[in-house]
Design an enzyme around this catalytic site. Structure first.
Site, PDB file in Angstrom:
ATOM      1  N   GLY A  31      -0.982 -10.992  -1.383  1.00  0.00           N
ATOM      2  CA  GLY A  31      -0.034  -9.875  -1.416  1.00  0.00           C
ATOM      3  C   GLY A  31       0.646  -9.677  -0.065  1.00  0.00           C
ATOM      4  N   ASP A  32      -0.105  -9.814   1.013  1.00  0.00           N
ATOM      5  CA  ASP A  32       0.476  -9.658   2.359  1.00  0.00           C
ATOM      6  C   ASP A  32       1.515 -10.755   2.602  1.00  0.00           C
ATOM      7  OD1 ASP A  32      -1.596  -7.823   2.503  1.00  0.00           O
ATOM      8  OD2 ASP A  32      -2.926  -9.223   3.525  1.00  0.00           O
TER       9      ASP A  32
HETATM   10  N1  LIG Z   1      -3.622 -17.499  -9.098  1.00  0.00           N
HETATM   11  C1  LIG Z   1      -2.420 -17.568  -8.536  1.00  0.00           C
HETATM   12  N2  LIG Z   1      -1.590 -18.607  -8.797  1.00  0.00           N
HETATM   13  C2  LIG Z   1      -0.355 -18.673  -8.260  1.00  0.00           C
HETATM   14  N3  LIG Z   1       0.144 -17.723  -7.460  1.00  0.00           N
HETATM   15  C3  LIG Z   1      -0.633 -16.663  -7.161  1.00  0.00           C
HETATM   16  C4  LIG Z   1      -1.963 -16.531  -7.667  1.00  0.00           C
HETATM   17  N4  LIG Z   1      -2.498 -15.371  -7.176  1.00  0.00           N
HETATM   18  C5  LIG Z   1      -1.535 -14.818  -6.405  1.00  0.00           C
HETATM   19  N5  LIG Z   1      -0.419 -15.573  -6.394  1.00  0.00           N
HETATM   20  C6  LIG Z   1       0.863 -15.290  -5.739  1.00  0.00           C
HETATM   21  O1  LIG Z   1       0.726 -14.240  -4.779  1.00  0.00           O
HETATM   22  C7  LIG Z   1       1.465 -13.079  -5.190  1.00  0.00           C
HETATM   23  C8  LIG Z   1       0.666 -11.839  -4.860  1.00  0.00           C
HETATM   24  O2  LIG Z   1      -0.573 -11.914  -5.511  1.00  0.00           O
HETATM   25  P1  LIG Z   1      -1.378 -10.668  -6.098  1.00  0.00           P
HETATM   26  O3  LIG Z   1      -0.654 -10.092  -7.256  1.00  0.00           O
HETATM   27  O4  LIG Z   1      -2.767 -11.151  -6.330  1.00  0.00           O
HETATM   28  O5  LIG Z   1      -1.264  -9.637  -4.902  1.00  0.00           O
HETATM   29  P2  LIG Z   1      -2.359  -8.671  -4.319  1.00  0.00           P
HETATM   30  O6  LIG Z   1      -3.235  -8.186  -5.427  1.00  0.00           O
HETATM   31  O7  LIG Z   1      -1.674  -7.699  -3.464  1.00  0.00           O
HETATM   32  O8  LIG Z   1      -3.129  -9.724  -3.428  1.00  0.00           O
HETATM   33  P3  LIG Z   1      -4.351  -9.569  -2.443  1.00  0.00           P
HETATM   34  O9  LIG Z   1      -4.773  -8.118  -2.481  1.00  0.00           O
HETATM   35  O10 LIG Z   1      -5.351 -10.514  -3.008  1.00  0.00           O
HETATM   36  O11 LIG Z   1      -3.784 -10.006  -1.148  1.00  0.00           O
HETATM   37  C9  LIG Z   1       1.720 -13.274  -6.687  1.00  0.00           C
HETATM   38  O12 LIG Z   1       2.875 -12.584  -7.115  1.00  0.00           O
HETATM   39  C10 LIG Z   1       1.872 -14.802  -6.769  1.00  0.00           C
HETATM   40  O13 LIG Z   1       3.150 -15.212  -6.334  1.00  0.00           O
HETATM   41  O1  LIG Z   2      -9.644  -2.534   3.724  1.00  0.00           O
HETATM   42  P1  LIG Z   2      -8.140  -2.769   3.632  1.00  0.00           P
HETATM   43  O2  LIG Z   2      -7.457  -2.419   4.921  1.00  0.00           O
HETATM   44  O3  LIG Z   2      -7.528  -2.154   2.429  1.00  0.00           O
HETATM   45  O4  LIG Z   2      -7.936  -4.330   3.397  1.00  0.00           O
HETATM   46  C1  LIG Z   2      -8.360  -5.247   4.373  1.00  0.00           C
HETATM   47  C2  LIG Z   2      -8.305  -6.663   3.825  1.00  0.00           C
HETATM   48  O5  LIG Z   2      -9.120  -6.835   2.667  1.00  0.00           O
HETATM   49  O6  LIG Z   2      -6.960  -6.940   3.456  1.00  0.00           O
HETATM   50  C3  LIG Z   2      -6.593  -8.260   3.831  1.00  0.00           C
HETATM   51  C4  LIG Z   2      -6.083  -9.000   2.627  1.00  0.00           C
HETATM   52  O7  LIG Z   2      -4.999  -8.352   2.052  1.00  0.00           O
HETATM   53  C5  LIG Z   2      -7.819  -8.877   4.473  1.00  0.00           C
HETATM   54  O8  LIG Z   2      -7.460  -9.691   5.546  1.00  0.00           O
HETATM   55  C6  LIG Z   2      -8.661  -7.701   4.887  1.00  0.00           C
HETATM   56  O9  LIG Z   2     -10.037  -7.973   4.954  1.00  0.00           O
END
Ligand SMILES: Nc1ncnc2c1ncn2[C@@H]1O[C@H](COP(=O)(O)OP(=O)(O)OP(=O)(O)O)[C@@H](O)[C@H]1O
Ligand SMILES: O=P(O)(O)OC[C@@]1(O)O[C@H](CO)[C@@H](O)[C@@H]1O
Length: 304
Positions: free
Chosen positions: A249-250
């Site tokens: 997501g980041d």
């Molecule tokens: N299994 C996957 N296969 C392909 N692309 C993915 C996958 N998981 C994540 N992505 C890519 O990353 C983007 C962000 O992922 P996600 O929706 O999991 O965000 P998030 O929940 O904020 O992520 P996180 O909290 O794990 O950083 C998705 O829109 C997609 O483009």
């Molecule tokens: O505890 P928070 O601040 O909500 O999330 C922190 C965290 O889970 O977010 C990043 C992935 O998005 C990791 O690098 C880190 O450990």
């Protein structure tokens, strides 16, 4: 114009892989990694991969803070962190078939340290973009983002916010350039169950009417939706072997904001966001430039 990231609660992400987890027994690690983490720091690292200069700020302290600071320095990322007396937290990312995360609450931040961070924001100029990402250490209080946003707006800069709950609710009416909940966070924000794409669009639109300028809703392997004005676009995520979803997501935020700042083109920004998120999902650490560029042309965008 400068892009800043603010990580109030950075972390050393301790990634631990075990073949199979035996609760209550001795487990031996198959592999482990210590990566700099915290959401804004992740955004900074991916921006750097995309060739977008940026400054990372927030609070860092102790041996863990030093580890992160050194790492960012080696990657050529400008760091303007406030040094705190307490230790930056360590977050555990346990891979045992599934991914389990155990995140620390965060260190104690003193009033003087808090004032130093607010002071750093005095350097903001009109047109700068400040990306506020992640949780707030409890000692800062629940409304700390609101205080930062007040300073950012007073300086004529824009902000992006990636957090959850009340802090996100409160920030909306202040007109963030972008919010990017995933579909679970979107449902939680409105206290509803979301099961269809139509419902995601309905609630995503509420974020726009609530004040956000651009709304991305990420859906992991299902790609993402980009909701802007009357138009809604879907981008598919490319297929690949998922190695790590921490920071996907980041990375998406970095891809979107970085490309928007370079090109002004929202759909290219959307494409780069999805490519960057997926490139991280397919990597052990965060996405690198080579994989992002490889995936970029594979992202199909359709208007719904
Ligand atoms: N299994 C996957 N296969 C392909 N692309 C993915 C996958 N998981 C994540 N992505 C890519 O990353 C983007 C962000 O992922 P996600 O929706 O999991 O965000 P998030 O929940 O904020 O992520 P996180 O909290 O794990 O950083 C998705 O829109 C997609 O483009
Ligand atoms: O505890 P928070 O601040 O909500 O999330 C922190 C965290 O889970 O977010 C990043 C992935 O998005 C990791 O690098 C880190 O450990």
């Amino acid at each position: 114009m400068m892009i800043y990231t603010v990580t109030l609660n950075p972390s050393v992400d301790y990634i631990v892989e075990v073949e199979e987890l035996t609760l209550g027994g001795l487990n031996r690690m198959k592999r482990d990694m210590k990566l700099p983490g915290g959401k804004g720091i992740n955004v900074s690292r991916v921006l750097k991969q995309l060739g977008v200069e940026n400054t990372a700020t927030g609070f860092l302290g102790g041996f863990t803070g030093g580890y992160i600071d050194t790492w960012l320095g080696q990657e050529g990322i400008a760091g303007e962190f406030v040094t705190i007396a307490d230790d930056t937290r360590i977050n555990i990312k346990l891979k045992a078939g599934q991914e389990t995360e155990i995140n620390g609450a965060g260190p104690v931040i003193t009033e003087t340290e808090t004032a130093s961070l607010l002071h750093k924001l005095e350097a903001l100029k009109p047109g700068d973009i400040v990306i506020l990402s992640g949780s707030t250490p409890p000692s800062l209080g629940g409304d700390f983002y609101s205080k930062l946003i007040a300073v950012i707006k007073q300086k004529g800069a824009e902000f992006v916010i990636d957090t959850t709950g009340q802090a996100l609710q409160d920030a909306l009416s202040q007109g963030p350039l972008l919010v990017k909940p995933n579909h679970h966070e979107l449902a939680e924000l409105f206290g509803v169950q979301i099961s269809t794409r139509e419902e995601i669009i309905t609630y995503g639109r509420k974020l726009l009417t609530g004040g956000a300028k651009h709304v991305l809703v990420s859906m992991a392997g299902e790609g993402a939706l980009f909701i802007t004005g009357q138009e809604v676009y879907h981008a598919s995520a490319p297929k690949g072997q998922v190695r790590n979803s921490v920071g996907a997501g980041d990375s998406m935020i970095a891809g979107f904001v970085g490309t928007l700042s370079l090109t002004g083109n929202v759909l290219e920004a959307f494409r780069a966001g999805v490519a960057s998120g997926s490139a991280t999902a397919f990597s052990d650490d965060l996405a690198d430039r080579v994989l992002i560029e490889e995936l970029r042309p594979l992202i199909a965008i359709s208007q719904l």
